[in-house]
Design a protein around this motif. Structure first.
Motif, mmCIF file in Angstrom:
data_model
loop_
_atom_site.group_PDB
_atom_site.id
_atom_site.type_symbol
_atom_site.label_atom_id
_atom_site.label_comp_id
_atom_site.label_asym_id
_atom_site.label_seq_id
_atom_site.Cartn_x
_atom_site.Cartn_y
_atom_site.Cartn_z
ATOM 1 N N SER A 12 24.890 33.056 -38.201
ATOM 2 C CA SER A 12 26.361 33.057 -38.225
ATOM 3 C C SER A 12 26.960 31.695 -37.892
ATOM 4 N N ASN A 13 26.201 30.812 -37.243
ATOM 5 C CA ASN A 13 26.752 29.496 -36.946
ATOM 6 C C ASN A 13 26.847 28.668 -38.216
ATOM 7 N N ARG A 53 21.215 42.822 -40.583
ATOM 8 C CA ARG A 53 22.161 42.641 -39.482
ATOM 9 C C ARG A 53 21.663 41.589 -38.492
ATOM 10 N N VAL A 54 20.352 41.565 -38.260
ATOM 11 C CA VAL A 54 19.791 40.522 -37.398
ATOM 12 C C VAL A 54 19.999 39.154 -38.039
ATOM 13 N N CYS A 55 19.724 39.063 -39.324
ATOM 14 C CA CYS A 55 19.890 37.789 -40.029
ATOM 15 C C CYS A 55 21.334 37.303 -39.966
ATOM 16 N N THR A 56 22.270 38.228 -40.159
ATOM 17 C CA THR A 56 23.686 37.851 -40.095
ATOM 18 C C THR A 56 24.029 37.261 -38.730
ATOM 19 N N ALA A 57 23.512 37.867 -37.666
ATOM 20 C CA ALA A 57 23.794 37.366 -36.322
ATOM 21 C C ALA A 57 23.149 36.010 -36.078
ATOM 22 N N VAL A 58 21.913 35.856 -36.545
ATOM 23 C CA VAL A 58 21.168 34.624 -36.286
ATOM 24 C C VAL A 58 21.735 33.445 -37.067
ATOM 25 N N HIS A 78 13.066 36.087 -34.685
ATOM 26 C CA HIS A 78 13.773 37.216 -34.084
ATOM 27 C C HIS A 78 13.246 38.549 -34.601
#
Length: 275
Positions: free
Chosen positions: A270-271, A263-268, A230
């Motif tokens: 999050s599962n 922030r990208v890492c947190t979204a990616v 990402h």
């Protein structure tokens, strides 16, 4: 004299465990008081040294940890997230010095609650091929503003890490690591008195930082290859290997970009894990 304080939590007096620093940990609420009092000690020391303004940035986790009603009323507080510059939100070239209160050592170091920004998600960070963590990145970004880091408080491993980046920085070890979740503690009153005294002394003898200008190279190794896939969609970010990204730029640009990475890492990620 304007003084900036970045306040983390893992290096606060008396804290050693995730239950101390993560809501809803059983000791988290008490730990918020200890964090606020460590910051207050630095604020008192700053005003004793002649400060005319102190800005405090809550820099830990949810960034809603410091208790405004217990914070020294002479200080101004930045609270909450997201913030474009994360742990150094609010710092500008107008400040005469920065203080790091409650900091911890980088990932891979045997320090109390050691990690780099995101716990296990980040395995390593390199700035110009030198391994770093939160301490080194903040020191480099502050230097890019022309602002010296005058003081750091935390465990002995964090203090050693800061001295390796800039020997001129005064350090106050408030605990001595026995393992990642164990430490020999300095008594609370003694530790906070030391923070206050060291702050006053450090601000009375500031040393200009080395120039932070020019292009720098930042590389980050993640636990997940998905994060890299990402991040490489961001212009200028390239893949060094399946789990490492690299980018070049001015230091302040890199620091802000790194916060976007988080922030990208947190979204990616999050599962919940499937196993």
């Amino acid at each position: 004299m304007k003084v900036y304080v970045s306040a983390d939590m893992e290096g606060v007096t008396g804290l050693v465990d995730a239950e101390d620093v993560q809501p809803p940990g059983r000791d988290y609420e008490r730990s918020r008081v200890l964090m606020t009092e460590d910051v207050n000690a630095a604020v008192r020391g700053a005003y004793a040294a002649g400060a005319t303004a102190v800005l405090v940035n809550d820099a830990h986790g949810p960034m809603r940890n410091l208790l405004p009603d217990l914070l020294d009323p002479r200080a101004r507080l930045i609270k909450g997230r997201p913030k474009p510059m994360g742990m150094m939100e609010g710092l500008t070239a107008e400040y005469d010095a920065a203080l790091c209160v409650g900091f911890h050592a980088r990932a891979g170091v045997l320090g109390v609650l050691s990690h780099s920004f995101m716990g296990h998600e980040i395995e390593d960070i390199w700035l110009d091929d030198r391994v770093t963590g939160e301490i080194g990145l903040l020191q480099a970004a502050a230097a890019a503003y022309g602002v010296p880091v005058a003081l750091l408080t935390g465990d002995d491993a964090a203090c050693d890490e800061m001295k390796a980046w800039d020997p001129a920085v005064a350090t106050v070890p408030v605990k001595f690591a026995k393992d990642r979740f164990a430490a020999q503690l300095v008594p609370v009153a003694e530790a906070q008195a030391a923070i206050e005294a060291a702050t006053t002394e450090a601000l009375g003898d500031l040393t200009a930082p080395a120039s932070g200008g020019g292009l720098r190279t930042l590389a980050v190794r993640w636990q997940s290859a998905s994060v890299v896939s990402h991040l490489t969609a961001i212009p200028g970010v390239s893949r060094r290997d399946d789990r490492t990204v690299v980018v070049e730029g001015e230091m302040l640009q890199l620091y802000r970009l790194f916060n976007l990475f988080l922030r990208v890492c947190t979204a990616v990620t999050s599962n919940p894990p499937y196993c």
